[in-house]
Design a protein around this motif. Structure first.
Motif, short mmCIF file in Angstrom:
data_model
loop_
_atom_site.label_atom_id
_atom_site.label_comp_id
_atom_site.label_asym_id
_atom_site.label_seq_id
_atom_site.Cartn_x
_atom_site.Cartn_y
_atom_site.Cartn_z
N GLU B 202 48.58 75.89 50.99
CA GLU B 202 47.33 76.52 50.54
C GLU B 202 47.62 77.60 49.51
N THR B 205 48.48 76.33 46.03
CA THR B 205 47.42 75.71 45.23
C THR B 205 46.31 76.70 44.86
N LEU B 206 46.53 77.99 45.13
CA LEU B 206 45.53 78.98 44.74
C LEU B 206 45.45 79.07 43.21
N LYS B 246 48.95 63.63 49.61
CA LYS B 246 47.62 63.05 49.38
C LYS B 246 46.57 64.15 49.24
N LEU B 247 46.73 65.19 50.06
CA LEU B 247 45.72 66.26 50.06
C LEU B 247 46.01 67.32 49.01
N TYR B 248 47.27 67.48 48.66
CA TYR B 248 47.65 68.50 47.67
C TYR B 248 48.40 67.80 46.54
N PRO B 249 47.69 66.96 45.77
CA PRO B 249 48.40 66.12 44.80
C PRO B 249 49.23 66.92 43.80
N LYS B 250 48.75 68.13 43.48
CA LYS B 250 49.47 68.89 42.47
C LYS B 250 50.79 69.45 43.01
#
Lengths: 576, 576
Positions: B202, B205-206, B246-250
């Motif tokens: 989390e 990805t901020l 899958k949820l955090y592709p970057k």
């Protein structure tokens, strides 16, 4: 709402969980039956992360019922969506009382929000600290330390803002509640309550304690006789009698559960038959229900109540208190209300289209807002003018009838009033205030006022339930999806205080009924119309409705398998 | 170990979980097949709580592997058992690395200790603060506040004390480890690690973060190349590649996992083939393995290492560190060691019968103690005297052979030495140091010393594993169960430094093999003898062994259904 056939549902499940198709292939091949196969590609598109400047930026605050329902129904290809919330998951809150006692596991009732919004949308794990409506900005702060600089602050710009922040527990400023009571709003609350229940049993069985001290530790107090409080009391009773007494045999006769309600009855939003049944069931179970008893103070070992009738104040020692009395406004919303001139209100007000009153392009839904339904009486003058096409100063029945559909859509209290009074049509409504003799009706504005004078008294705020929030989310997403289309072809009712029509029909709530699980596989259900169902059959109805309402295939399977686990093995009492 | 037939197992399951019989009846009737029915009574006897003064009081400290295995095997009708531990559950620790990533749920690997000990025994949720061996008392303190007086202290008297407190994580006094690293010893640790992994994603990805900061947050460091560290690194890699990307592709290309080991190789207690395979597998997976790299400091954002060869010190920024390097002695055990004169030792020492050296009626087992195996050389004089029946001053082969069985039981290193050297019998052992020509052997004490001089070099401490603790628990329970019987008919080896025989045979460890899951459904297994198995088949072996070793039917079903859930739905990434 879209309706899926079984095959569509199954194929969606395959997309969500590619390995499901593997599994189903294995199962069906081995059983020699139907072979279903879906060539599954990943459901989570690794979409372009570049902001598409042609798309309007929608910022959603929150990941509760309202936000989840909005995000699930929104056509995310039309907007650049960003979600801000301190919780990166959606929680199926109606099952929280079950989580407190381990009937269902915490992880079975949550779904990562990123699974719901897909790869296109962006999620920031942060809390909103300030809404700046004039500049269309939202100020946020991360919930964790980032790097060595502590929590980080950042600003998100929006074109449209959707506020779905929910509410906080309301302590009514009762001293000691914040410090000594458990609440039951978040998943963490439920997990904490679970540990605390076990703690009480462990404490009560320590050596060298007096009988009095053991009893104190095993006295569980629930404050608030609404559905959550009642369900928690029932779950706790089942946990104790079905599972804990086996492990703590000495505690059996010392456990006491007390349910305190300041009002006159528990479950007061339900039908009287349900309330009566619940009170009788609880009395048989030994759950002590005290109505008309208001909590005035909580210390770390005792709770003080005031009897509403006698004014008598008494103090009872307790082991654990769960506070579940109502909701209050969050500080960030209160700040926002000051900014937009709503500081005299208790709750953030929106119009019937969920638009926050006093600012532009800001929507609010769910527990953090209330719809401020426009009164007929406020608009009676403009209604009369619109209806009086020939400008005669009086209305004929025909003139009223030509407008009645728009009036009912814009002021739903009119329809409610007519239903309540068993009026078949608008003629009966208008006739009601006149004498029976006036068969051919022609009325002036005073007579219209008199005919509609009682209508507004039926207006009620919507309850703060998951059902309302969820319907609002779906409604708002639908508006957003058809924004351009409805700009050209407005489908709402006539504007009485302006020209033309409203773009959309206002939000209208459809009550689909309510459940109150009462323990021992007894559930009371109040369904639309006058249908009340109590007993085992309602429990199965409850199971099936709640299982089907789960947000994803994953949570659905998990919740059902938790129920089976509980049925077979009972609930776990490890203190984790 | 008792062997159950299927029917016995099933009937035990019915007793443990009465509703299982309901369910099975339903299932079997509906399939028209065999109907099994068990008239189930409650398994948990609400036993008399009065202390039976004829029974000896056994106090067990701890609820880990050693304690659980002892309690499970003890005939609780013969003793008045009390258990003291801050955890009211047993945790199946080998699955903790799986819990960190949600492959298995925390609740599936725990079992309430009250379920294991039954209604007869008493459990106190408290920690032991002091062992008072001279007065046969244990001082305890509750882990929670009881009443308004804070934590409560109490004293428990014992006739026999069983110390099974386990160990703590060893930081080797490296600065910053305690404050900044995660450990992996308790269920709570695993839950905390799980939240922390999601936190890192989390955070990374901020918005508004530099590439450098994102990489830092997604750098996961594992310190310690033992089975736990290796398994955690593998689990984390699977969690990231199978679910989180899958949820955090970057985040995909920014994640880095580093495994630091101060020694020369990872998994150094395993066969070389396994180590090589693991290193190659990790290299293919992109897990960065650095051996010969010792951690010297950890700050809140960087970890400093020293290369053992070059002495070079470097510092790397990290998002999360898991510390899994070894174990240390708990403070309460250190205090106890001072009291009984073991203050010069690093670990609490017991004799081969698990009795703590330096005090009476106190036993210690599991990770908190080490068996101080008696050396042959210490006793060589008394061994010679016992063997030399005719007091001739020399031993014949016959005289040695008459005693060899007792020697081997008392000094297991002798057998190990013979096996290692491929010696068939004692003659070869004695011959070895002599010339080949001396066929008819007669040896004096110096010659015997020379023959046995190398034997003690093979003595090794037992590893600190669940397997050892569990075997020790079962062994000790067996001794307790047959205490009276063996008092009359001792079944142990000859006492060399005394008269008669020892009551029991000393504890002997049987190594049943070890698993190292390496991720991607690859598991390395080292089994008794020279059998090494690597790959998918070992993964299934691992699944089946671990499923069968679960402590109860409940945990067995839960773990297997967690594996199925993971297979279908992947792991959950909600931050709860």
């Amino acid at each position: 709402m879209r309706v899926f056939s079984f095959y569509e549902k199954a194929s969606r499940a395959f997309h969500d969980y590619p390995s499901l198709s593997k599994l189903i292939v294995i199962f069906t091949v081995s059983s020699g039956g139907l072979v279903a196969y879906s060539d599954s590609k990943s459901y989570h598109n690794v979409g372009s992360s570049q902001t598409d400047f042609k798309k309007k930026r929608v910022v959603v605050l929150g990941t509760g019922w309202a936000a989840m329902s909005f995000l699930k129904n929104l056509d995310s290809s039309k907007y650049d969506v960003q979600v801000v919330s301190p919780r990166n998951y959606f929680a199926f809150t109606p099952l929280l009382p079950s989580v407190t006692c381990g009937t269902v596991e915490a992880r079975s009732v949550v779904e990562p929000i990123r699974n719901i919004i897909g790869g296109e949308a962006r999620f920031w794990e942060a809390e909103c600290t300030q809404i700046d409506a004039p500049n269309k900005k939202v100020h946020c702060r991360t919930i964790q330390q980032v790097g060595s600089g502590g929590k980080e602050e950042f600003v998100v710009d929006y074109d449209y803002l959707v506020i779905a922040l929910g509410a906080r527990s309301n302590t009514f400023n009762t001293p000691g509640v914040e410090e000594n009571c458990h609440f039951l709003k978040e998943v963490e609350d439920a997990q904490r309550i679970r540990r605390s229940v076990i703690d009480c049993f462990e404490k009560a069985t320590l050596p060298n304690l007096s009988e009095e001290e053991r009893k104190k530790n095993l006295h569980f107090v629930v404050v608030g006789g609404g559905p959550t409080g009642v369900e928690f009391a029932a779950e706790l009773h089942d946990f104790v009698t079905e599972d804990l007494v086996k492990l703590y045999p000495k505690a059996k006769d010392l456990v006491k559960i007390t349910l305190l309600e300041a009002g006159g009855s528990i479950l007061n939003m339900f039908d009287k038959r349900i309330t009566t049944f619940a009170v009788e069931k609880f009395s048989r179970d030994g759950i002590n229900v005290k109505t008309g008893s208001m909590v005035v103070k909580v210390t770390d070992s005792a709770i003080s109540t005031k009897e509403m009738k006698s004014g008598e104040i008494s103090s009872i020692p307790y082991g654990m208190v769960v506070w579940s009395t109502g909701i209050g406004t969050r500080p960030v919303i209160m700040e926002f209300m000051k900014q937009i001139g709503q500081n005299k209100r208790r709750v953030l007000a929106t119009d019937e289209w969920l638009r926050v009153e006093g600012c532009r392009d800001v929507y609010a839904l769910g527990d953090c807002a209330t719809i401020n339904q426009r009164k007929v009486m406020e608009d009676i003058g403009v209604i009369f003018d619109k209806a009086d096409k020939d400008k005669s100063g009086t209305l004929t029945v025909q003139e009223v009838q030509a407008l009645i559909e728009d009036i009912i859509i814009r002021y739903p209290q009119v329809e409610l009033y007519m239903k309540n009074r068993n009026m078949k049509n608008v003629v009966s409504l208008l006739m009601d205030s006149q004498g029976d003799d006036k068969k051919s009706l022609e009325m002036n504005i005073e007579e219209l006022k008199s005919a509609l004078s009682l209508v507004d008294s039926l207006m009620k705020n919507l309850p703060a339930t998951a059902q309302v929030a969820s319907q609002q989310g779906a409604y708002l997403a639908d508006c957003y999806n058809r924004m351009e289309k409805c700009e050209e072809n407005p489908e709402g009712p006539l504007r009485f205080r302006g020209e033309g029509r409203h773009r959309f029909r206002p939000f209208q709530y459809k009550h689909l009924g309510q459940f109150a699980p009462l323990g021992g596989e007894q559930t009371a259900a109040q369904l639309p119309g006058d249908w009340v169902s109590i007993g085992h059959s309602s429990q199965w109805l409850w199971y099936s409705v709640y299982a089907s309402k789960q947000v994803s295939w994953r949570t659905r399977v998990l919740v059902v398998s938790d129920w089976m686990r509980r049925f077979i093995f009972g609930r776990d009492s490890s203190r984790i």
